[in-house]
Design a protein around this motif. Sequence first.
Motif, PDB file in Angstrom:
ATOM      1  N   ALA A 167       0.839  -1.203   0.000  1.00  7.42           N
ATOM      2  CA  ALA A 167       0.000   0.000   0.000  1.00  7.42           C
ATOM      3  C   ALA A 167       0.874   1.252   0.000  1.00  7.42           C
ATOM      4  O   ALA A 167       0.611   2.202  -0.750  1.00  7.42           O
ATOM      5  CB  ALA A 167      -0.941  -0.008   1.204  1.00  7.42           C
ATOM      6  N   LYS A 168       1.905   1.241   0.802  1.00  8.62           N
ATOM      7  CA  LYS A 168       2.818   2.390   0.840  1.00  8.62           C
ATOM      8  C   LYS A 168       3.512   2.560  -0.515  1.00  8.62           C
ATOM      9  O   LYS A 168       3.643   3.678  -1.023  1.00  8.62           O
ATOM     10  CB  LYS A 168       3.851   2.205   1.947  1.00  8.62           C
ATOM     11  N   ALA A 169       3.949   1.457  -1.100  1.00  7.73           N
ATOM     12  CA  ALA A 169       4.678   1.513  -2.374  1.00  7.73           C
ATOM     13  C   ALA A 169       3.826   2.081  -3.502  1.00  7.73           C
ATOM     14  O   ALA A 169       4.349   2.761  -4.390  1.00  7.73           O
ATOM     15  CB  ALA A 169       5.187   0.123  -2.761  1.00  7.73           C
ATOM     16  N   ILE A 170       2.513   1.820  -3.488  1.00  4.08           N
ATOM     17  CA  ILE A 170       1.650   2.336  -4.557  1.00  4.08           C
ATOM     18  C   ILE A 170       1.048   3.694  -4.208  1.00  4.08           C
ATOM     19  O   ILE A 170       0.275   4.248  -4.985  1.00  4.08           O
ATOM     20  CB  ILE A 170       0.543   1.333  -4.953  1.00  4.08           C
ATOM     21  N   GLY A 171       1.397   4.221  -3.036  1.00 11.12           N
ATOM     22  CA  GLY A 171       0.898   5.539  -2.650  1.00 11.12           C
ATOM     23  C   GLY A 171      -0.509   5.524  -2.089  1.00 11.12           C
ATOM     24  O   GLY A 171      -1.168   6.564  -2.016  1.00 11.12           O
ATOM     25  N   GLU A 172      -0.976   4.366  -1.652  1.00 13.13           N
ATOM     26  CA  GLU A 172      -2.318   4.251  -1.069  1.00 13.13           C
ATOM     27  C   GLU A 172      -2.308   4.881   0.321  1.00 13.13           C
ATOM     28  O   GLU A 172      -1.511   4.486   1.175  1.00 13.13           O
ATOM     29  CB  GLU A 172      -2.728   2.780  -0.987  1.00 13.13           C
ATOM     30  N   THR A 173      -3.165   5.864   0.546  1.00 10.80           N
ATOM     31  CA  THR A 173      -3.180   6.573   1.836  1.00 10.80           C
ATOM     32  C   THR A 173      -4.381   6.215   2.700  1.00 10.80           C
ATOM     33  O   THR A 173      -4.434   6.626   3.859  1.00 10.80           O
ATOM     34  CB  THR A 173      -3.158   8.097   1.607  1.00 10.80           C
ATOM     35  N   ASP A 174      -5.332   5.469   2.178  1.00 11.55           N
ATOM     36  CA  ASP A 174      -6.506   5.081   2.962  1.00 11.55           C
ATOM     37  C   ASP A 174      -6.051   4.140   4.082  1.00 11.55           C
ATOM     38  O   ASP A 174      -5.479   3.071   3.820  1.00 11.55           O
ATOM     39  CB  ASP A 174      -7.516   4.383   2.051  1.00 11.55           C
ATOM     40  N   PRO A 175      -6.304   4.506   5.352  1.00 11.47           N
ATOM     41  CA  PRO A 175      -5.848   3.661   6.470  1.00 11.47           C
ATOM     42  C   PRO A 175      -6.470   2.271   6.494  1.00 11.47           C
ATOM     43  O   PRO A 175      -5.959   1.379   7.173  1.00 11.47           O
ATOM     44  CB  PRO A 175      -6.238   4.471   7.714  1.00 11.47           C
ATOM     45  N   VAL A 176      -7.536   2.056   5.745  1.00 10.72           N
ATOM     46  CA  VAL A 176      -8.141   0.724   5.662  1.00 10.72           C
ATOM     47  C   VAL A 176      -7.105  -0.300   5.202  1.00 10.72           C
ATOM     48  O   VAL A 176      -7.162  -1.470   5.593  1.00 10.72           O
ATOM     49  CB  VAL A 176      -9.362   0.755   4.709  1.00 10.72           C
ATOM     50  N   PHE A 177      -6.137   0.143   4.382  1.00 11.54           N
ATOM     51  CA  PHE A 177      -5.134  -0.775   3.835  1.00 11.54           C
ATOM     52  C   PHE A 177      -3.894  -0.921   4.714  1.00 11.54           C
ATOM     53  O   PHE A 177      -3.029  -1.740   4.412  1.00 11.54           O
ATOM     54  CB  PHE A 177      -4.729  -0.321   2.429  1.00 11.54           C
ATOM     55  N   THR A 178      -3.799  -0.129   5.780  1.00 10.40           N
ATOM     56  CA  THR A 178      -2.599  -0.187   6.616  1.00 10.40           C
ATOM     57  C   THR A 178      -2.878  -0.366   8.106  1.00 10.40           C
ATOM     58  O   THR A 178      -1.987  -0.746   8.854  1.00 10.40           O
ATOM     59  CB  THR A 178      -1.761   1.096   6.427  1.00 10.40           C
ATOM     60  N   ASP A 179      -4.085  -0.091   8.535  1.00  6.96           N
ATOM     61  CA  ASP A 179      -4.431  -0.134   9.958  1.00  6.96           C
ATOM     62  C   ASP A 179      -5.546  -1.159  10.178  1.00  6.96           C
ATOM     63  O   ASP A 179      -6.676  -0.955   9.727  1.00  6.96           O
ATOM     64  CB  ASP A 179      -4.883   1.258  10.406  1.00  6.96           C
ATOM     65  N   PRO A 180      -5.240  -2.252  10.888  1.00  3.98           N
ATOM     66  CA  PRO A 180      -6.262  -3.297  11.098  1.00  3.98           C
ATOM     67  C   PRO A 180      -7.546  -2.773  11.752  1.00  3.98           C
ATOM     68  O   PRO A 180      -8.636  -3.221  11.417  1.00  3.98           O
ATOM     69  CB  PRO A 180      -5.563  -4.319  11.986  1.00  3.98           C
ATOM     70  N   GLU A 181      -7.422  -1.795  12.668  1.00  2.00           N
ATOM     71  CA  GLU A 181      -8.628  -1.248  13.303  1.00  2.00           C
ATOM     72  C   GLU A 181      -9.487  -0.495  12.291  1.00  2.00           C
ATOM     73  O   GLU A 181     -10.714  -0.612  12.297  1.00  2.00           O
ATOM     74  CB  GLU A 181      -8.243  -0.346  14.470  1.00  2.00           C
ATOM     75  N   ALA A 182      -8.855   0.272  11.412  1.00  3.29           N
ATOM     76  CA  ALA A 182      -9.595   0.985  10.368  1.00  3.29           C
ATOM     77  C   ALA A 182     -10.242  -0.014   9.409  1.00  3.29           C
ATOM     78  O   ALA A 182     -11.369   0.194   8.960  1.00  3.29           O
ATOM     79  CB  ALA A 182      -8.667   1.932   9.607  1.00  3.29           C
ATOM     80  N   ALA A 183      -9.540  -1.103   9.130  1.00  8.77           N
ATOM     81  CA  ALA A 183     -10.092  -2.134   8.243  1.00  8.77           C
ATOM     82  C   ALA A 183     -11.330  -2.762   8.881  1.00  8.77           C
ATOM     83  O   ALA A 183     -12.362  -2.925   8.217  1.00  8.77           O
ATOM     84  CB  ALA A 183      -9.037  -3.198   7.944  1.00  8.77           C
ATOM     85  N   ARG A 184     -11.244  -3.107  10.173  1.00 14.65           N
ATOM     86  CA  ARG A 184     -12.395  -3.703  10.857  1.00 14.65           C
ATOM     87  C   ARG A 184     -13.557  -2.714  10.931  1.00 14.65           C
ATOM     88  O   ARG A 184     -14.711  -3.082  10.735  1.00 14.65           O
ATOM     89  CB  ARG A 184     -11.992  -4.203  12.243  1.00 14.65           C
TER      90      ARG A 184
END
Length: 152
Positions: free
Chosen positions: A28-45
């Motif tokens: 996610a970081k490498a492609i420039g994805e900034t949505d925390p859904v892709f990096t933070d498990p709590e945001a994903a849940r």
Amino acid sequence: MPLDPSVIGTQLPPTTLTVDAGRLRFFAKAIGETDPVFTDPEAARAAGYPNLPVPPTFLFGIELEQPDPFEWLAGLGVDLRRVLHGEQSFTYHATAVAGDVLTAAPVIGNVYSKKGGALEFIEKTSTVTRADGELVAELKSVLVVRNPEVAK
């Protein structure tokens, strides 16, 4: 060397990958994805996912997990120095998440030439399924092979 159309339908070796959360965050970081859904498990849940979801285009990399991911091209007599990435597309059927065990099963879908054989095209389609057999996605990639033996 022209590609032999008899290779159409050839099943290539499948690749299985257990999706790792750290790898998803890195991707996610490498492609420039900034949505925390892709990096933070709590945001994903909070967004309704059981774990970090797989970012767009991540599935393309599963087949690169092979010890020699381009061996199939060499088996077709393709000189890798002459290969160009033509296109890729994704059709998603389900969301994959960290912890999923995914298998990509590729097949040579088509081969054809243009410009009097100066350019040859290899279409490869892959199905990505979860360990339980659920279809996650269908991938298509087109490789272009420049043929220097054909006069321009």
